[in-house]
Design a protein around this motif. Structure first.
Motif, PDB file in Angstrom:
ATOM      1  N   GLY A 134      29.297 -20.859 -28.756  1.00 38.38           N
ATOM      2  CA  GLY A 134      29.612 -21.986 -27.782  1.00 38.38           C
ATOM      3  C   GLY A 134      28.708 -22.844 -27.142  1.00 38.38           C
ATOM      4  O   GLY A 134      27.415 -22.728 -27.652  1.00 38.38           O
ATOM      5  N   SER A 135      28.989 -23.579 -26.190  1.00 35.46           N
ATOM      6  CA  SER A 135      27.859 -24.371 -25.787  1.00 35.46           C
ATOM      7  C   SER A 135      28.244 -24.399 -24.126  1.00 35.46           C
ATOM      8  O   SER A 135      28.467 -23.353 -23.906  1.00 35.46           O
ATOM      9  CB  SER A 135      28.414 -26.159 -25.965  1.00 35.46           C
ATOM     10  N   PHE A 136      27.547 -25.315 -23.233  1.00 33.77           N
ATOM     11  CA  PHE A 136      27.697 -25.286 -21.809  1.00 33.77           C
ATOM     12  C   PHE A 136      26.706 -24.102 -21.329  1.00 33.77           C
ATOM     13  O   PHE A 136      26.958 -23.596 -20.548  1.00 33.77           O
ATOM     14  CB  PHE A 136      29.001 -25.176 -21.278  1.00 33.77           C
ATOM     15  N   TRP A 137      25.561 -23.794 -22.049  1.00 36.05           N
ATOM     16  CA  TRP A 137      24.467 -22.811 -21.388  1.00 36.05           C
ATOM     17  C   TRP A 137      23.816 -23.316 -20.616  1.00 36.05           C
ATOM     18  O   TRP A 137      23.557 -24.610 -20.325  1.00 36.05           O
ATOM     19  CB  TRP A 137      23.917 -22.190 -22.657  1.00 36.05           C
ATOM     20  N   GLU A 138      23.485 -22.453 -19.548  1.00 33.67           N
ATOM     21  CA  GLU A 138      22.345 -22.935 -18.562  1.00 33.67           C
ATOM     22  C   GLU A 138      21.018 -23.400 -19.385  1.00 33.67           C
ATOM     23  O   GLU A 138      20.401 -24.536 -18.443  1.00 33.67           O
ATOM     24  CB  GLU A 138      21.959 -21.860 -17.581  1.00 33.67           C
ATOM     25  N   LEU A 139      20.829 -23.211 -20.345  1.00 37.07           N
ATOM     26  CA  LEU A 139      19.306 -23.462 -20.895  1.00 37.07           C
ATOM     27  C   LEU A 139      20.014 -24.606 -22.159  1.00 37.07           C
ATOM     28  O   LEU A 139      21.251 -24.467 -22.286  1.00 37.07           O
ATOM     29  CB  LEU A 139      18.684 -22.352 -21.895  1.00 37.07           C
ATOM     30  N   PRO A 140      19.058 -25.332 -22.636  1.00 37.96           N
ATOM     31  CA  PRO A 140      19.442 -26.371 -23.507  1.00 37.96           C
ATOM     32  C   PRO A 140      19.720 -25.594 -24.764  1.00 37.96           C
ATOM     33  O   PRO A 140      19.161 -24.473 -24.948  1.00 37.96           O
ATOM     34  CB  PRO A 140      18.164 -27.059 -23.757  1.00 37.96           C
ATOM     35  N   PRO A 141      20.586 -25.943 -25.635  1.00 39.13           N
ATOM     36  CA  PRO A 141      21.158 -25.298 -26.983  1.00 39.13           C
ATOM     37  C   PRO A 141      20.076 -24.802 -27.863  1.00 39.13           C
ATOM     38  O   PRO A 141      19.800 -23.824 -28.371  1.00 39.13           O
ATOM     39  CB  PRO A 141      22.005 -26.305 -27.568  1.00 39.13           C
ATOM     40  N   GLN A 142      18.925 -25.822 -27.988  1.00 36.02           N
ATOM     41  CA  GLN A 142      17.808 -25.305 -28.885  1.00 36.02           C
ATOM     42  C   GLN A 142      17.073 -24.187 -28.357  1.00 36.02           C
ATOM     43  O   GLN A 142      16.642 -23.221 -29.147  1.00 36.02           O
ATOM     44  CB  GLN A 142      16.976 -26.486 -29.147  1.00 36.02           C
ATOM     45  N   ARG A 143      16.817 -24.118 -26.973  1.00 31.18           N
ATOM     46  CA  ARG A 143      16.206 -23.145 -26.512  1.00 31.18           C
ATOM     47  C   ARG A 143      17.013 -21.566 -26.431  1.00 31.18           C
ATOM     48  O   ARG A 143      16.470 -20.594 -26.680  1.00 31.18           O
ATOM     49  CB  ARG A 143      16.034 -23.341 -24.995  1.00 31.18           C
ATOM     50  N   VAL A 144      18.330 -21.764 -26.483  1.00 31.80           N
ATOM     51  CA  VAL A 144      19.050 -20.536 -26.441  1.00 31.80           C
ATOM     52  C   VAL A 144      18.924 -20.155 -27.964  1.00 31.80           C
ATOM     53  O   VAL A 144      18.855 -19.162 -28.152  1.00 31.80           O
ATOM     54  CB  VAL A 144      20.598 -20.812 -26.439  1.00 31.80           C
ATOM     55  N   ALA A 145      19.087 -20.962 -28.989  1.00 23.95           N
ATOM     56  CA  ALA A 145      18.778 -20.470 -30.300  1.00 23.95           C
ATOM     57  C   ALA A 145      17.439 -19.963 -30.791  1.00 23.95           C
ATOM     58  O   ALA A 145      17.192 -18.973 -31.310  1.00 23.95           O
ATOM     59  CB  ALA A 145      19.114 -21.822 -31.277  1.00 23.95           C
ATOM     60  N   ASP A 146      16.474 -20.539 -29.986  1.00 20.04           N
ATOM     61  CA  ASP A 146      15.140 -20.056 -30.084  1.00 20.04           C
ATOM     62  C   ASP A 146      15.047 -18.821 -29.431  1.00 20.04           C
ATOM     63  O   ASP A 146      14.305 -17.815 -30.081  1.00 20.04           O
ATOM     64  CB  ASP A 146      14.230 -21.189 -29.520  1.00 20.04           C
ATOM     65  N   VAL A 147      15.594 -18.215 -28.427  1.00 16.79           N
ATOM     66  CA  VAL A 147      15.562 -17.042 -27.751  1.00 16.79           C
ATOM     67  C   VAL A 147      16.176 -16.000 -28.621  1.00 16.79           C
ATOM     68  O   VAL A 147      15.740 -15.088 -28.615  1.00 16.79           O
ATOM     69  CB  VAL A 147      16.237 -17.228 -26.447  1.00 16.79           C
TER      70      VAL A 147
END
Length: 160
Positions: A135-148
């Motif tokens: 999904g999307s709409f995360w509190e972090l930017p999507p690239q940062r979510v993928a990096d984590v």
């Protein structure tokens, strides 16, 4: 509340969808529905009712998601994805990598590519095990979510 709770050294890591973004989507669906109902119509056709039904479904769905947003919980045992209506658990060995999947109209979705283990599946079932869209709409930017997610998988996944 911080955008990320925990760290690789102090698990679990908790990532949440942004309530404000989900609330604004719910509000947008509500305003469109209200404007449509304010337009005087002599006879509602089935198409009107179907469209209003989809708007109502969107209002309920995004409203419920704003009340209880999706949460990703990362720990050494795997990934727990809590959505509004259900929960999924995956071990780290189930994923090969996490990446961004670009959608039309500027939507970027975080996705996880499943590791293909075991014998290959028949051609008609292969598309079912391609990737998992988180999904999307995360509190972090999507690239940062993928990096984590990739950092956690690299640290906690068992060696292949």
């Amino acid at each position: 509340m911080p955008a990320v709770e925990g760290s690789l050294d102090d698990p679990p890591i908790v990532l949440r969808q942004d309530r404000l973004k989900l609330s604004l989507l719910c509000l947008g669906f509500t305003l469109v529905g209200a404007l449509i109902l304010l337009i005087p119509v002599l006879v509602y056709t089935p198409w009107h009712l179907i469209f209003l039904g989809f708007l109502g479904l969107g209002i309920v769905m995004f409203g419920a998601m704003a009340v209880r947003p999706a949460t990703l919980i990362l720990d050494p045992h795997g990934l727990i994805w809590r959505q509004t209506f259900r929960t999924f658990e995956y071990p780290w060995s189930a994923f090969a990598r996490f990446y961004l999947l670009s959608r039309p109209r500027r939507f970027t979705v975080v996705a996880g590519e499943f590791a293909h283990q075991g014998p290959p599946k028949p051609a008609w079932r292969r598309f079912l095990t391609g990737s998992l869209e988180l999904g999307s709409f995360w509190e972090l930017p999507p690239q940062r979510v993928a990096d984590v997610l990739n950092e956690a998988r690299a640290r906690w996944a068992p060696p292949a």
